[in-house]
Scaffold this motif. Structure first.
Motif, mmCIF file in Angstrom:
data_model
loop_
_atom_site.group_PDB
_atom_site.id
_atom_site.type_symbol
_atom_site.label_atom_id
_atom_site.label_comp_id
_atom_site.label_asym_id
_atom_site.label_seq_id
_atom_site.Cartn_x
_atom_site.Cartn_y
_atom_site.Cartn_z
ATOM 1 N N CYS A 30 0.838 -1.204 0.000
ATOM 2 C CA CYS A 30 0.000 0.000 0.000
ATOM 3 C C CYS A 30 0.873 1.254 0.000
ATOM 4 C CB CYS A 30 -0.918 -0.020 1.213
ATOM 5 S SG CYS A 30 -1.952 1.444 1.395
ATOM 6 N N MET A 212 -6.739 -3.001 5.986
ATOM 7 C CA MET A 212 -5.504 -3.299 5.278
ATOM 8 C C MET A 212 -5.197 -4.793 5.276
ATOM 9 S SD MET A 212 -3.301 -1.758 3.405
ATOM 10 C CE MET A 212 -4.371 -0.330 3.602
ATOM 11 N N TYR A 235 -7.297 1.500 -0.024
ATOM 12 C CA TYR A 235 -7.123 2.793 0.627
ATOM 13 C C TYR A 235 -7.939 3.810 -0.151
ATOM 14 C CZ TYR A 235 -3.474 4.151 -2.847
ATOM 15 O OH TYR A 235 -2.769 4.455 -3.991
#
Length: 279
Positions: A30, A212, A235
């Protein structure tokens, strides 16, 4: 202003897995994606459950991963975190006069307020009169500025029984105390539920997103368990302008086929024209 919102990293000790997944590998991917595509963001906010067991080694591993993020970051604690350990590993994160992990940032788009909805010994959200007094003061001193609230627990039921059982306990009190300020609250961001959800609460737009690491599967009928899933993480890219707030949810690990629609469309019509000319 551009913000990045992510939530529920649930870090464990380096090298360990959680529910068959690697929280560090997912966050590292990420961060690489954010650095590559959104390095111009003004701030990234992680809305709690930074770790899964609240242990020192997990916070240290999280700190090491976050060192790679080129965007400034604001951390919020969640019910899986241990506040004392968090404050020891991240001493630069502001706290209020009682030690709660609460603070504000005044930015061109308005005042960002970060809340601590945790209480030791419970996974449910907690925001009592003392914390409400702090929030009331931060709202009152902001004058006419737009406000953006960030918290871990949602201050209302979301319809998923497993998560509503451990939502904010003082929902009615929180709503009542916020009533005078609702017209200035432009958006409410939260985590905790591990689901992509948006809507409005008392007229205030809100959003949350998948976590996540692991997710909570959408099941309105399971009143006892906590249904989990390996749905991909995401995200959010938040674009704030005076007249609007636009939120894009990005499944950065999605591996489905990618292609240019215009190229496919051009190829399709070229084939159709060729067929017609032959006919």
């Amino acid at each position: 202003m551009k913000l990045i919102h992510l939530t529920d990293t649930h870090f464990v000790r380096a090298g360990e897995m959680l529910y068959g997944l690697d929280p560090k590998a997912r966050l590292d991917a990420c961060i690489a994606d954010i650095n590559r595509n959104h390095g111009d963001a003004d701030l990234a906010v992680i809305t709690g459950d930074l770790t899964h067991f609240g242990d020192r080694e997990a916070f240290q591993a999280l700190r090491q991963s976050l060192d790679a993020l080129t965007v400034p970051v604001q951390l919020i604690v969640g019910n899986h975190d241990t506040n004392a350990v968090f404050r020891d590993i991240f001493p630069e994160v502001p706290v209020d006069e009682t030690g709660a992990v609460q603070s504000v940032r005044d930015m061109p788009a308005g005042r960002l307020i970060f809340l601590d909805t945790t209480k030791a010994g419970t996974h449910a959200g907690w925001y009592d009169e003392a914390r409400l007094d702090w929030l009331d003061a931060r709202l009152a001193e902001s004058g006419d500025s737009p406000v953006f609230l960030f918290m871990h627990h949602p201050p209302f039921p979301v319809g998923v029984p497993a998560m509503d059982r451990i939502g904010l306990m003082q929902r009615d009190l929180f709503g009542a105390r916020m009533t005078p300020y609702l017209p200035r609250i432009r958006h409410l961001f939260f985590g905790h539920v591990h689901r992509p959800i948006s809507g409005s609460w008392r007229g205030v737009p809100f959003s949350t997103l998948r976590a996540m690491n692991h997710q909570v599967w959408l099941d309105f009928s399971d009143a006892e368990g906590v249904p989990g899933s390996h749905e991909p993480p995401a995200y959010a890219i938040v674009l704030i302008a005076p007249e609007q707030v636009v939120i894009h949810f990005h499944d950065f690990l999605d591996d489905s086929r990618k292609f240019n629609l215009k190229d496919v469309e051009y190829s399709f019509w070229t084939e159709q024209e060729a067929r017609l000319s032959v006919a």
